[in-house]
Scaffold this motif. Structure first.
Motif, PDB file in Angstrom:
ATOM      1  N   SER A  24      -4.790   4.305  -2.513  1.00 52.21           N
ATOM      2  CA  SER A  24      -3.750   4.589  -3.493  1.00 52.21           C
ATOM      3  C   SER A  24      -2.364   4.424  -2.857  1.00 52.21           C
ATOM      4  O   SER A  24      -1.464   3.849  -3.456  1.00 52.21           O
ATOM      5  N   ASP A  25      -2.186   4.953  -1.643  1.00 50.87           N
ATOM      6  CA  ASP A  25      -0.912   4.810  -0.938  1.00 50.87           C
ATOM      7  C   ASP A  25      -0.590   3.341  -0.677  1.00 50.87           C
ATOM      8  O   ASP A  25       0.562   2.922  -0.803  1.00 50.87           O
ATOM      9  N   ASP A  26      -1.601   2.565  -0.331  1.00 50.94           N
ATOM     10  CA  ASP A  26      -1.389   1.132  -0.083  1.00 50.94           C
ATOM     11  C   ASP A  26      -0.928   0.423  -1.356  1.00 50.94           C
ATOM     12  O   ASP A  26      -0.031  -0.416  -1.325  1.00 50.94           O
ATOM     13  N   ARG A  27      -1.542   0.767  -2.480  1.00 51.92           N
ATOM     14  CA  ARG A  27      -1.148   0.164  -3.754  1.00 51.92           C
ATOM     15  C   ARG A  27       0.274   0.562  -4.119  1.00 51.92           C
ATOM     16  O   ARG A  27       1.082  -0.264  -4.542  1.00 51.92           O
ATOM     17  N   ARG A  33       7.489  -2.011  -2.934  1.00 54.02           N
ATOM     18  CA  ARG A  33       8.144  -3.114  -2.196  1.00 54.02           C
ATOM     19  C   ARG A  33       8.447  -4.290  -3.132  1.00 54.02           C
ATOM     20  O   ARG A  33       9.535  -4.855  -3.091  1.00 54.02           O
ATOM     21  N   GLN A  34       7.494  -4.648  -3.967  1.00 57.15           N
ATOM     22  CA  GLN A  34       7.691  -5.775  -4.882  1.00 57.15           C
ATOM     23  C   GLN A  34       8.817  -5.496  -5.871  1.00 57.15           C
ATOM     24  O   GLN A  34       9.671  -6.359  -6.102  1.00 57.15           O
ATOM     25  N   LYS A  35       8.820  -4.309  -6.442  1.00 60.95           N
ATOM     26  CA  LYS A  35       9.833  -3.981  -7.448  1.00 60.95           C
ATOM     27  C   LYS A  35      11.232  -3.897  -6.832  1.00 60.95           C
ATOM     28  O   LYS A  35      12.205  -4.349  -7.434  1.00 60.95           O
ATOM     29  N   LEU A  36      11.348  -3.328  -5.646  1.00 61.89           N
ATOM     30  CA  LEU A  36      12.663  -3.221  -5.003  1.00 61.89           C
ATOM     31  C   LEU A  36      13.171  -4.593  -4.569  1.00 61.89           C
ATOM     32  O   LEU A  36      14.360  -4.896  -4.695  1.00 61.89           O
ATOM     33  N   ALA A  37      12.288  -5.433  -4.057  1.00 62.28           N
ATOM     34  CA  ALA A  37      12.688  -6.773  -3.612  1.00 62.28           C
ATOM     35  C   ALA A  37      13.106  -7.644  -4.787  1.00 62.28           C
ATOM     36  O   ALA A  37      13.992  -8.495  -4.652  1.00 62.28           O
ATOM     37  N   ASN A  43      18.197  -5.671  -4.075  1.00 62.01           N
ATOM     38  CA  ASN A  43      17.855  -6.689  -3.077  1.00 62.01           C
ATOM     39  C   ASN A  43      17.118  -6.017  -1.925  1.00 62.01           C
ATOM     40  O   ASN A  43      17.520  -6.097  -0.775  1.00 62.01           O
ATOM     41  N   GLY A  44      16.024  -5.325  -2.276  1.00 61.66           N
ATOM     42  CA  GLY A  44      15.357  -4.419  -1.346  1.00 61.66           C
ATOM     43  C   GLY A  44      14.366  -5.013  -0.389  1.00 61.66           C
ATOM     44  O   GLY A  44      13.537  -4.283   0.150  1.00 61.66           O
ATOM     45  N   GLY A  45      14.425  -6.294  -0.124  1.00 60.23           N
ATOM     46  CA  GLY A  45      13.480  -6.891   0.810  1.00 60.23           C
ATOM     47  C   GLY A  45      13.568  -6.314   2.204  1.00 60.23           C
ATOM     48  O   GLY A  45      12.584  -6.270   2.925  1.00 60.23           O
ATOM     49  N   ASP A  48      12.982  -0.106   4.234  1.00 63.43           N
ATOM     50  CA  ASP A  48      11.772   0.452   4.824  1.00 63.43           C
ATOM     51  C   ASP A  48      11.162   1.426   3.818  1.00 63.43           C
ATOM     52  O   ASP A  48      11.843   2.337   3.352  1.00 63.43           O
ATOM     53  N   VAL A  49       9.899   1.211   3.489  1.00 63.43           N
ATOM     54  CA  VAL A  49       9.189   2.065   2.536  1.00 63.43           C
ATOM     55  C   VAL A  49       7.987   2.665   3.252  1.00 63.43           C
ATOM     56  O   VAL A  49       7.195   1.952   3.861  1.00 63.43           O
ATOM     57  N   THR A  50       7.864   3.990   3.185  1.00 67.07           N
ATOM     58  CA  THR A  50       6.725   4.696   3.755  1.00 67.07           C
ATOM     59  C   THR A  50       6.089   5.527   2.651  1.00 67.07           C
ATOM     60  O   THR A  50       6.796   6.170   1.881  1.00 67.07           O
ATOM     61  N   VAL A  51       4.760   5.522   2.581  1.00 69.73           N
ATOM     62  CA  VAL A  51       4.044   6.287   1.553  1.00 69.73           C
ATOM     63  C   VAL A  51       2.953   7.112   2.216  1.00 69.73           C
ATOM     64  O   VAL A  51       2.164   6.598   3.014  1.00 69.73           O
ATOM     65  N   LYS A  52       2.937   8.397   1.886  1.00 77.90           N
ATOM     66  CA  LYS A  52       1.863   9.272   2.371  1.00 77.90           C
ATOM     67  C   LYS A  52       1.530  10.269   1.274  1.00 77.90           C
ATOM     68  O   LYS A  52       2.383  11.049   0.862  1.00 77.90           O
TER      69      LYS A  52
END
Length: 94
Positions: A24-27, A33-37, A43-45, A48-52
């Motif tokens: 779930s965290d990976d998804r 990442r896709q939506k921000l980029a 222009n979020g490419g 840094d995104v971390t999910v836990k």
């Protein structure tokens, strides 16, 4: 006998729950990442995104406060996100 049954269930179920949480965290990570980029304001490419456990931490720099707020709003809309820790800074801030 009952204790053994409960212990066996725990041994079998806990790894499945951990694996499900990681998937779930990976998804969530991929979708955020896709939506921000893809967003022109953010222009979020390079962010840094971390999910836990559904909690998303955003780090990096954006050009203005509008982009910072928008990044948080976009992230909150992703299914499975429970909280957003927005640590984004503006270019020029220390």
């Amino acid at each position: 006998m009952r204790t053994l049954s409960v212990l066996l269930i725990l041994v079998l179920v806990v790894p499945l729950l951990i694996a499900q949480s990681t998937a779930s965290d990976d998804r969530i990570y991929d979708e955020v990442r896709q939506k921000l980029a893809a967003d022109e304001d953010i222009n979020g490419g390079g962010l840094d995104v971390t999910v836990k456990n559904g909690v998303v931490i955003l780090r990096g720099r954006v050009h203005n406060a509008k982009a910072k707020d928008k990044a948080e709003k976009i992230t909150k809309k992703v299914k499975g996100v429970t909280r957003v820790d927005n640590q984004l800074k503006l270019f020029g801030e220390d």
